[in-house]
Design an enzyme around this catalytic site. Structure first.
Site: not given
Length: 496
Positions: A261, A266, A273, A285, A344, A346, A348
């Site tokens: 990933k 993010d 967030k 991230d 949030d 995202e 996956r």
């Protein structure tokens, strides 16, 4: 830092520092006794005065005051000789090299690292060289004020044998993969975005003999990667699917997939967030993707006998007029539909497409790496990753590899009854099952996109980034778990 080997006498070598290991038995090695004799017993006396017990990670710097050509002796603890491991050696040479550097040494000569009943000479040298690099790592690309000037230019081991050379070469190569991953994670998000990450992957491939394919937005649309495209919709930076391919020199003994990933920043998207949540660290991230690129860069140097596909799903998760929304329904590459509960969640989503893509490359087993859930951090803390999988032998091999490197991992369940928590209301599946069992439900979602291939998922949300200075790390990206991935592949190559 240049790491080399040369037959030399430590007690007569002109250097800024001598690095000596001492175990918990406090007995000096042959190298240490020679140095102590040249100092008329002052080394042993200084260790006794300091109460030095040879505990792992402990270090003491002793000035020679003209008794030796070397200016100082750096003594590092390696722990109990009866249970000595490679991580003990890595830790010792990391703290020793850092202490030598911080004391002003630029030219360091080192004793031979100790061996044990389960630690041969090659592995000992590999661990020591690795520790020297990791312990002195710094990310200075953007520093202009108060820039550190102390650095070790040369670390020379007092040895010269085929086993030692093989160990140093392997340790140097692995260190290169770890530091590459660290450098990528530490880059600011305005300098590292999906397109730039793809450019770096191309450069790494050209330098290390890999093949590189990059799929842009048009290609993602053509292959039906609707989940990845949705995550990137709110950003001016378009997503990329990066595909690195390692082909062995000889006949391939199998095909494996590493999937990372790489959300280069993010915000949380529409589910923004909150301020004060460490949003500035959301550049990390992409640590899973960084680890894949770092590990792939080393495969040729280790001459591994597998075909390995390194697939990195990269996007920015931003807010904006075009951003995807809670309530949207996405169609992933395998045709399954996903109801968006939280923008949030995202990571996956991009991994869903990347796993399907990797399985279709013929991978017989896949490992994905992702800074995926805070739930994993709550369960296991900041230093340990969660490991899930559909194949117990695969999970066991990963955990065994982690044990050999000292990177903490813990197995977690994929209880089928928890699948109900992500059953969709208007689509096949929801991208979030809520806070309870958050790491498990995230893994269960990923399982839906593995095409029946043996698969393991590493949730590295805790250990991929650190706010603390440790024996092997400084603040920032850690390069976790490049060492474990390589140890896993090497063990498989050796039939372990």
């Amino acid at each position: 830092m240049d790491v080399s080997l040369r037959s030399l006498e430590l007690a007569t070598e002109e250097a800024d520092a001598i690095l000596l290991p001492v175990g918990a038995d406090r007995a000096l090695s042959a190298d240490g006794m020679a140095v102590d004799r040249a100092m008329d017993g002052a080394l042993a006396a200084a260790l006794a005065d300091a109460g030095f017990e040879g505990k792992p990670g402990k270090v003491v710097v002793i000035p020679t005051l003209g008794q030796l050509p070397a200016r100082r002796v750096v003594v590092v603890g390696t722990g109990d000789p009866a249970t000595l491991t490679a991580p003990d050696i890595t830790r010792a040479w990391a703290v020793g090299s850092r202490a030598a550097r911080d004391s002003g040494a630029r030219n360091v000569v080192s004793a031979t690292p100790p061996t044990g009943s389960s630690l041969g000479l090659t592995d000992a040298f590999r661990a020591a060289a690795l520790g020297g690099f990791l312990g002195t790592y710094e990310f200075l690309e953007y520093r202009t004020l108060d820039r550190p000037t102390r650095a070790i230019d040369a670390l020379t081991f007092a040895a010269d044998s085929d086993d030692a050379r093989r160990g140093v070469a392997a340790g140097t190569a692995v260190a290169g993969g770890v530091t590459l991953a660290r450098d990528l994670v530490n880059q600011p998000p305005d300098a590292l975005y999906p397109e730039r990450l793809a450019e770096i992957a191309r450069d790494v491939a050209a330098r290390t003999g890999l093949e590189c394919r990059v799929h842009d937005r048009a290609a993602l649309e053509a292959m039906g990667a609707g989940a990845t495209l949705a995550v990137g919709k709110g950003s001016a930076r378009e997503p990329r699917l990066i595909h690195l391919i390692y082909t062995p020199r000889g006949a391939s003994r199998g095909t494996l997939g590493l999937v990372g990933k790489a959300i280069t920043f993010d915000t949380g998207g529409i589910n923004l967030k909150p301020t004060g949540s460490g949003l500035e660290h959301m550049k990390s991230d992409m640590a899973g993707g960084a680890a894949v690129i770092g590990a792939m860069s080393v495969l040729g140097a280790l001459d591994l006998p597998f075909t390995v596909h390194g697939v990195v799903a990269s996007a920015e998760n931003m807010t904006g007029a075009a951003a995807y929304r809670p309530g949207d329904v996405l169609r992933a590459m395998n045709g399954k539909t996903i109801e968006v509960i939280s923008t949030d969640a995202e990571g996956r989503l991009v991994l869903a497409d990347a796993l399907t893509y990797t399985a279709r490359q013929g991978a017989e087993a896949m490992i994905d790496l992702a800074t995926l859930t805070g739930a994993s951090v709550v369960a296991l803390g900041l230093d340990c990753a969660s490991v899930f999988g559909t194949s117990q032998p695969l999970v066991d091999d990963i955990l065994a590899a982690a044990g050999r490197t000292g990177e903490l991992m813990w197995p977690m369940p994929l209880w089928p009854q928890y699948r109900e928590l992500i059953r969709g209301d208007v689509a096949d599946i929801k991208n979030s099952g809520g806070r309870p069992a958050g790491a498990i439900t995230a893994a269960l979602l990923l399982k839906e996109f593995t095409e029946g291939v043996d698969w393991a998922h590493l949730d590295i949300a805790g250990p991929a980034w650190t706010e603390r200075v440790g024996d092997l790390t400084v603040k920032g990206g850690t390069g976790y778990p490049v060492r474990t991935l390589l140890a896993f592949l090497e063990a498989r190559a050796a039939g372990r």
